[in-house]
Scaffold this active site. Structure first.
Site, PDB file in Angstrom:
ATOM      1  N   GLY A  66       5.019   2.963   1.665  1.00  0.00           N
ATOM      2  CA  GLY A  66       6.108   3.310   0.741  1.00  0.00           C
ATOM      3  C   GLY A  66       5.552   3.609  -0.628  1.00  0.00           C
TER       4      GLY A  66
ATOM      5  N   SER B  20       0.830  -1.198   0.000  1.00  0.00           N
ATOM      6  CA  SER B  20       0.000   0.000   0.000  1.00  0.00           C
ATOM      7  C   SER B  20       0.862   1.244   0.000  1.00  0.00           C
ATOM      8  CB  SER B  20      -0.886   0.006   1.241  1.00  0.00           C
ATOM      9  OG  SER B  20      -0.051   0.189   2.366  1.00  0.00           O
ATOM     10  N   LYS B  21       0.207   2.317  -0.398  1.00  0.00           N
ATOM     11  CA  LYS B  21       0.874   3.613  -0.444  1.00  0.00           C
ATOM     12  C   LYS B  21       1.416   4.006   0.916  1.00  0.00           C
ATOM     13  CE  LYS B  21      -2.134   5.978  -3.319  1.00  0.00           C
ATOM     14  NZ  LYS B  21      -2.934   7.104  -3.678  1.00  0.00           N
ATOM     15  N   ARG B  22       0.687   3.592   1.949  1.00  0.00           N
ATOM     16  CA  ARG B  22       1.068   4.023   3.292  1.00  0.00           C
ATOM     17  C   ARG B  22       2.462   3.545   3.687  1.00  0.00           C
ATOM     18  NH1 ARG B  22      -2.663   1.492   6.253  1.00  0.00           N
ATOM     19  NH2 ARG B  22      -3.948   1.256   4.404  1.00  0.00           N
TER      20      ARG B  22
END
Ligand code: GLU
Length: 487
Positions: free
Chosen positions: A259, A255-257
């Site tokens: 990286g 997920s974006k969270r």
């Protein structure tokens, strides 16, 4: 089927950027097409009006181009099966929705959002799986007609009928079965007249002659609906291959969270396309031995869908960094020169003042020490600008009371050199000077490095001196002698 018939597609929704998972899907499709002498299609799945992002398609095409994944048919390129934007194919989807309705395999439904919400709540309360109750099927033909005439908001739903289990024979996952009675009457045409992903995807895959649907595992749970659509439309199924999930190191979904997931941001950070492709290729596939470093052709030559793994693939940034360094090092000096010139262009230095020959010497001297092109500037700024400070720890360790005299003697000796032809000339002068001073060569090597570079580490010291050239070397040594003060 002969190999030349293979047709695969990458079918992204233009959401703004290309996710690394999308790059992997595109890469596997591309490799599969190349390996089988087939065609690789790019289709833009832009039927979700709420998710439209300005510039997303251009960005996507540009990023695929950067990665070297040229498609044979698609936007800008054209092809015999276009248009390749789903938003330009609305009449086609409508035609097939009408055909399904005529066959009794789909129907109009006029339920209000409130009714659907209430139905859902009741089912949840009874611990039933939320599912449309086919209420619209109780309307008579005349009622349906009247509602359509009156312009009542409506959708078109798939009419899932009882029958044997739906079986997906997935190349990666094996046989996956679904009971028909748990399959919801999926909306095929939304109230805005646009098709849902399911209808558009199946219609297009069929009309575009797609033979293998290779996509992320998150779509496996939609595939039984697709299989029903193929069945109801009387079409042959393509082969399916669902690629394993991409996971963070803690095994949560990438997920974006945690990286970066945008290919563009890896590009901006200076990763080479061949390194990112190599890395992404290994997310769910392997050569079968321990080979991890390879180029695109080697990947294509060895890629088969049967070798794709089932288990989720962990995104390991250290491996990407390692591959990045390996790929950069395996590029020729001329290729690195282009990258280095780009970095110089972005920096405070001036390309016009730096010759190709000079830069190529730096490239060879630093080759094993850099992982990214920008590191040539970052790790060896002394090739591009004067030394303005000296590493304090190195000075403490290497610059002794007698060093200024040694360095002056060395500068004198270098100054007398006649056109030094290579690094060995610097080496023999330095060794001769050490001998005449009655000290070991190390007593000169470490200080002359810091005097000319400001640092304690770098390329071989004689490479450093040769690249800088006699004039600069002498000047820098003398400046260091004047400016380094020890307590
Ligand atoms: N439009 C879907 C996506 O954005 C495509 C899924 C598929 O390949 O069928 O990933």
């Amino acid at each position: 089927m002969s190999n030349t018939d293979v047709r695969v597609r990458f079918a992204p929704s233009p959401t703004g950027y290309l996710h690394v998972g999308g790059l992997r899907t595109a890469l596997y499709n591309y490799a599969f097409a190349k390996a089988n002498n087939g065609k690789f299609i790019l289709r833009i799945e832009d039927t979700d009006q709420n998710r439209y992002v300005e510039g997303a398609v251009e960005n996507l095409i540009n990023t695929l181009g950067w990665a070297g994944l040229q498609y044979d048919e698609g936007p800008e390129k054209g092809g015999d099966f276009g248009p390749y934007f789903q938003s330009e194919r609305l009449d086609i989807y409508k035609r097939y929705a009408d055909e399904l309705i005529a066959k009794g395999k789909a129907y109009y439904a006029f339920d209000t959002p409130e009714r659907l919400q209430q139905l859902r709540e009741e089912q949840m309360e009874k611990k039933l799986q939320p599912k449309y109750d086919k209420f619209a099927l109780s309307l008579s033909k005349e009622e349906v007609h009247a509602k359509l005439e009156a312009g009542e908001p409506h959708v078109v739903r798939l009419n899932v009928e009882p029958g044997p289990k739906v079986i997906i024979d997935d190349i990666v996952r094996g046989k996956v079965e679904f009971d028909r009675d748990v399959i919801d009457d999926q909306i095929l045409i939304k109230s805005d007249g646009f098709p849902t992903y399911h209808l558009a995807n199946v219609v297009d895959d069929h009309l575009m002659g797609v033979t293998h649907v290779i996509r992320g595992e998150e779509w496996l749970s939609s595939t039984h609906k697709h299989v029903l659509l193929y069945e109801y439309l009387g079409w042959d199924l393509p082969r399916f291959a669902h690629l394993p999930l991409l996971l963070n190191s803690d095994r949560s979904k990438l997920s974006k969270r945690q990286g970066d997931v945008a290919v563009e941001s890896y590009r901006e950070k200076g990763y080479l396309p061949e390194a990112l492709n190599n890395f992404v290729a290994l997310l769910g596939w392997s050569f079968g031995d321990n080979t991890e470093f390879f180029n695109m052709q080697q990947f294509i030559d060895s890629f088969t869908l049967e070798k794709v793994h089932k288990a989720g693939a962990i995104f390991n940034i250290e491996k990407l960094n390692w591959l990045s360094a390996e790929h950069l090092r395996s590029r020729s000096a001329d290729e690195i020169l282009i990258l280095l010139r780009e970095e110089i262009e972005k920096s405070k230095y001036n390309n016009d003042e730096l010759s190709d020959d000079y830069l190529k010497l730096i490239i060879e001297a630093m080759r094993e020490r850099v992982s990214f092109a920008f590191e040539y500037l970052q790790k060896s700024p002394y090739f591009f600008e004067e030394v303005s400070s000296y590493d304090e720890d190195v000075i403490k360790k290497r610059w002794k009371a007698e060093t200024p005299d040694h360095m002056s003697a060395l500068a004198d000796a270098f100054e007398k050199m006649d056109n030094p032809g290579d690094k060995h000339d610097y080496e023999s002068v330095l060794r001769a000077t050490a001998e005449s001073l009655g000290v070991g060569a190390g007593k000169l090597i470490h200080p002359v490095r810091v005097a000319t570079s400001g640092m304690g580490t770098g390329p071989g010291v004689f490479d450093l001196l040769y690249i800088l050239g006699k004039e600069k070397v002498v000047e820098r040594i003398r400046k260091a002698v004047d400016s380094i003060k020890i307590g």
